[in-house]
Design a protein around this motif. Structure first.
Motif, PDB file in Angstrom:
ATOM      1  N   PRO B  30       0.812  -1.222   0.000  1.00 42.67           N
ATOM      2  CA  PRO B  30       0.000   0.000   0.000  1.00 42.67           C
ATOM      3  C   PRO B  30       0.844   1.269   0.000  1.00 42.67           C
ATOM      4  N   VAL B  31       2.061   1.199   0.551  1.00 40.12           N
ATOM      5  CA  VAL B  31       2.899   2.400   0.575  1.00 40.12           C
ATOM      6  C   VAL B  31       3.278   2.805  -0.850  1.00 40.12           C
ATOM      7  N   THR B  32       3.621   1.816  -1.684  1.00 39.28           N
ATOM      8  CA  THR B  32       3.939   2.124  -3.076  1.00 39.28           C
ATOM      9  C   THR B  32       2.742   2.760  -3.763  1.00 39.28           C
ATOM     10  N   SER B  33       1.553   2.169  -3.520  1.00 41.70           N
ATOM     11  CA  SER B  33       0.344   2.723  -4.124  1.00 41.70           C
ATOM     12  C   SER B  33       0.158   4.177  -3.695  1.00 41.70           C
ATOM     13  N   ALA B  34       0.353   4.436  -2.410  1.00 43.37           N
ATOM     14  CA  ALA B  34       0.160   5.796  -1.911  1.00 43.37           C
ATOM     15  C   ALA B  34       1.133   6.758  -2.578  1.00 43.37           C
ATOM     16  N   MET B  35       2.389   6.317  -2.753  1.00 41.96           N
ATOM     17  CA  MET B  35       3.377   7.196  -3.376  1.00 41.96           C
ATOM     18  C   MET B  35       3.001   7.499  -4.822  1.00 41.96           C
ATOM     19  N   PHE B  36       2.528   6.466  -5.549  1.00 44.77           N
ATOM     20  CA  PHE B  36       2.129   6.723  -6.931  1.00 44.77           C
ATOM     21  C   PHE B  36       0.877   7.573  -6.987  1.00 44.77           C
ATOM     22  N   LEU B  37       0.009   7.448  -5.964  1.00 44.93           N
ATOM     23  CA  LEU B  37      -1.165   8.315  -5.927  1.00 44.93           C
ATOM     24  C   LEU B  37      -0.734   9.775  -5.773  1.00 44.93           C
ATOM     25  N   VAL B  38       0.300  10.021  -4.959  1.00 44.57           N
ATOM     26  CA  VAL B  38       0.804  11.392  -4.822  1.00 44.57           C
ATOM     27  C   VAL B  38       1.269  11.911  -6.182  1.00 44.57           C
ATOM     28  N   LEU B  39       2.010  11.068  -6.916  1.00 46.58           N
ATOM     29  CA  LEU B  39       2.501  11.509  -8.229  1.00 46.58           C
ATOM     30  C   LEU B  39       1.332  11.782  -9.183  1.00 46.58           C
ATOM     31  N   THR B  40       0.307  10.903  -9.135  1.00 45.18           N
ATOM     32  CA  THR B  40      -0.871  11.128  -9.975  1.00 45.18           C
ATOM     33  C   THR B  40      -1.492  12.478  -9.667  1.00 45.18           C
ATOM     34  N   ILE B  41      -1.611  12.773  -8.381  1.00 47.20           N
ATOM     35  CA  ILE B  41      -2.272  14.008  -7.977  1.00 47.20           C
ATOM     36  C   ILE B  41      -1.461  15.221  -8.406  1.00 47.20           C
ATOM     37  N   VAL B  42      -0.138  15.107  -8.319  1.00 49.50           N
ATOM     38  CA  VAL B  42       0.698  16.237  -8.749  1.00 49.50           C
ATOM     39  C   VAL B  42       0.568  16.441 -10.259  1.00 49.50           C
ATOM     40  N   SER B  43       0.536  15.339 -11.026  1.00 46.90           N
ATOM     41  CA  SER B  43       0.365  15.511 -12.475  1.00 46.90           C
ATOM     42  C   SER B  43      -1.003  16.106 -12.798  1.00 46.90           C
ATOM     43  N   LEU B  44      -2.019  15.706 -12.011  1.00 45.01           N
ATOM     44  CA  LEU B  44      -3.343  16.294 -12.213  1.00 45.01           C
ATOM     45  C   LEU B  44      -3.320  17.792 -11.932  1.00 45.01           C
ATOM     46  N   ALA B  45      -2.552  18.185 -10.931  1.00 48.37           N
ATOM     47  CA  ALA B  45      -2.427  19.619 -10.651  1.00 48.37           C
ATOM     48  C   ALA B  45      -1.792  20.318 -11.853  1.00 48.37           C
ATOM     49  N   GLY B  46      -0.844  19.644 -12.513  1.00 44.86           N
ATOM     50  CA  GLY B  46      -0.286  20.202 -13.745  1.00 44.86           C
ATOM     51  C   GLY B  46      -1.356  20.402 -14.798  1.00 44.86           C
ATOM     52  N   LEU B  47      -2.243  19.420 -14.956  1.00 46.35           N
ATOM     53  CA  LEU B  47      -3.340  19.563 -15.927  1.00 46.35           C
ATOM     54  C   LEU B  47      -4.248  20.725 -15.536  1.00 46.35           C
ATOM     55  N   PHE B  48      -4.494  20.884 -14.226  1.00 47.91           N
ATOM     56  CA  PHE B  48      -5.326  22.001 -13.773  1.00 47.91           C
ATOM     57  C   PHE B  48      -4.687  23.330 -14.163  1.00 47.91           C
ATOM     58  N   ILE B  49      -3.355  23.401 -14.033  1.00 46.96           N
ATOM     59  CA  ILE B  49      -2.685  24.655 -14.394  1.00 46.96           C
ATOM     60  C   ILE B  49      -2.818  24.901 -15.890  1.00 46.96           C
ATOM     61  N   LEU B  50      -2.706  23.833 -16.692  1.00 46.02           N
ATOM     62  CA  LEU B  50      -2.890  23.992 -18.125  1.00 46.02           C
ATOM     63  C   LEU B  50      -4.309  24.466 -18.446  1.00 46.02           C
ATOM     64  N   LEU B  51      -5.272  24.124 -17.579  1.00 46.31           N
ATOM     65  CA  LEU B  51      -6.648  24.596 -17.757  1.00 46.31           C
ATOM     66  C   LEU B  51      -6.862  25.951 -17.094  1.00 46.31           C
ATOM     67  N   HIS B  52      -5.787  26.582 -16.655  1.00 38.91           N
ATOM     68  CA  HIS B  52      -5.836  27.907 -16.026  1.00 38.91           C
ATOM     69  C   HIS B  52      -6.659  27.900 -14.748  1.00 38.91           C
ATOM     70  N   ALA B  53      -6.703  26.761 -14.045  1.00 40.55           N
ATOM     71  CA  ALA B  53      -7.392  26.717 -12.753  1.00 40.55           C
ATOM     72  C   ALA B  53      -6.316  26.772 -11.671  1.00 40.55           C
ATOM     73  N   PHE B  54      -5.718  27.944 -11.530  1.00 41.79           N
ATOM     74  CA  PHE B  54      -4.519  28.050 -10.680  1.00 41.79           C
ATOM     75  C   PHE B  54      -4.836  27.790  -9.220  1.00 41.79           C
ATOM     76  N   PHE B  55      -5.960  28.354  -8.773  1.00 46.25           N
ATOM     77  CA  PHE B  55      -6.323  28.194  -7.369  1.00 46.25           C
ATOM     78  C   PHE B  55      -6.550  26.721  -7.044  1.00 46.25           C
ATOM     79  N   LEU B  56      -7.282  26.040  -7.929  1.00 48.34           N
ATOM     80  CA  LEU B  56      -7.574  24.630  -7.671  1.00 48.34           C
ATOM     81  C   LEU B  56      -6.311  23.784  -7.726  1.00 48.34           C
TER      82      LEU B  56
END
Lengths: 101, 166
Positions: B30-56
């Motif tokens: 589960p620790v590996t899964s959690a770490m990859f979930l963090v990476l997924t979330i950070v990449s999603l934040a990158g997509l949010f920035i590309l969508l100009h949703a800076f606050f989110l």
């Protein structure tokens, strides 16, 4: 090709399906919980994309609320898992079948 | 042009890390899964920035990658799930799960492809200011209800995780 709304929606759909697969296939309660988070995030991505391309900020407010609810949900859910673990010494769904018909 | 490349990079990273979080062929901890979930979330934040949703994007990293994942890791460490890793995943479960998920993915993607493209109007930017204005005028009541929900959640968690006194 410039990514439009469709591209984001496809990414969101695929991410949602990954989360769904995790919920169906994994047998560890915590990993199932993480897959649920993945599905929530996919919905968030779809909402933000719609909000951006429809020139409407309401979708982003919705995402804000979803993130808040998800945080509360994770806190309560993890507390439930800890309470369950304390009683049954397991976090494996195949050991938790006392409600099964 | 550069932004297009960034979209494909972040989208690929999101899906790859999401896959590794859910079905990592090398490790089932589960620790590996959690770490990859963090990476997924950070990449999603990158997509949010590309969508100009800076606050989110900022909220996503602060709340998800920060608070929620710390909570997850804390509970994983607390439960000490070493023996869970040894169990085998059943091929039947994986097969039926993959089949159902593939069907749903097919339906969703067909729906997206079949939809008529939106008339491209003005694009919106999710800065803090307009979002905050909306949050404190039109959505004031849900906002307050949300704070109540957090309070209720907090009390519930304390109640649940308290040792039972006999």
């Amino acid at each position: 090709m410039t990514p439009g709304l469709n591209h984001y929606l496809v990414v969101s759909a695929l991410l949602f399906c990954l989360g769904l697969f995790g919920v169906l296939a994994r047998r560890n309660l915590l990993v199932i919980y993480m897959s649920l988070e993945l599905m929530l995030n996919a919905a968030n991505l779809a909402l933000v994309a719609f909000s951006r391309f429809n020139a409407n900020l309401n979708g982003q407010v919705m995402v804000f609320f979803i993130i808040t609810v998800a945080a509360a949900e994770v806190a309560v859910g993890l507390a439930l898992i800890v309470a369950l673990y304390r009683k049954r010494r397991t976090a494996h769904v195949e050991d938790l079948t006392s409600l099964r018909f | 042009m550069f932004q297009d490349l960034l979209f494909y990079a972040f989208a690929g990273m999101t899906l790859l890390f999401g896959f590794l979080c859910v079905a990592n062929p090398l490790s089932r901890s589960p620790v590996t899964s959690a770490m990859f979930l963090v990476l997924t979330i950070v990449s999603l934040a990158g997509l949010f920035i590309l969508l100009h949703a800076f606050f989110l994007a900022a909220i996503q990293i602060l709340v998800y990658a920060g608070a929620v994942m710390v909570l997850f890791l804390f509970v994983i460490m607390l439960l000490d799930l070493k023996e869970e890793e040894r169990r085998k995943m059943r091929t039947f479960t994986i097969g039926t799960g993959a089949l159902a998920v593939a069907a749903i993915a097919g339906i969703l993607i067909r729906a997206v492809v079949a939809a008529k493209p939106l008339a491209t109007g003005p694009l919106v930017t999710g800065d803090t200011k307009p979002l905050g204005k909306l949050l404190f005028t039109q959505y004031l009541l849900p906002f307050e209800v949300m704070s109540l929900l957090l309070l209720v959640g907090m009390i519930g968690v304390i109640l649940l995780s308290k040792k039972e006194v006999k």
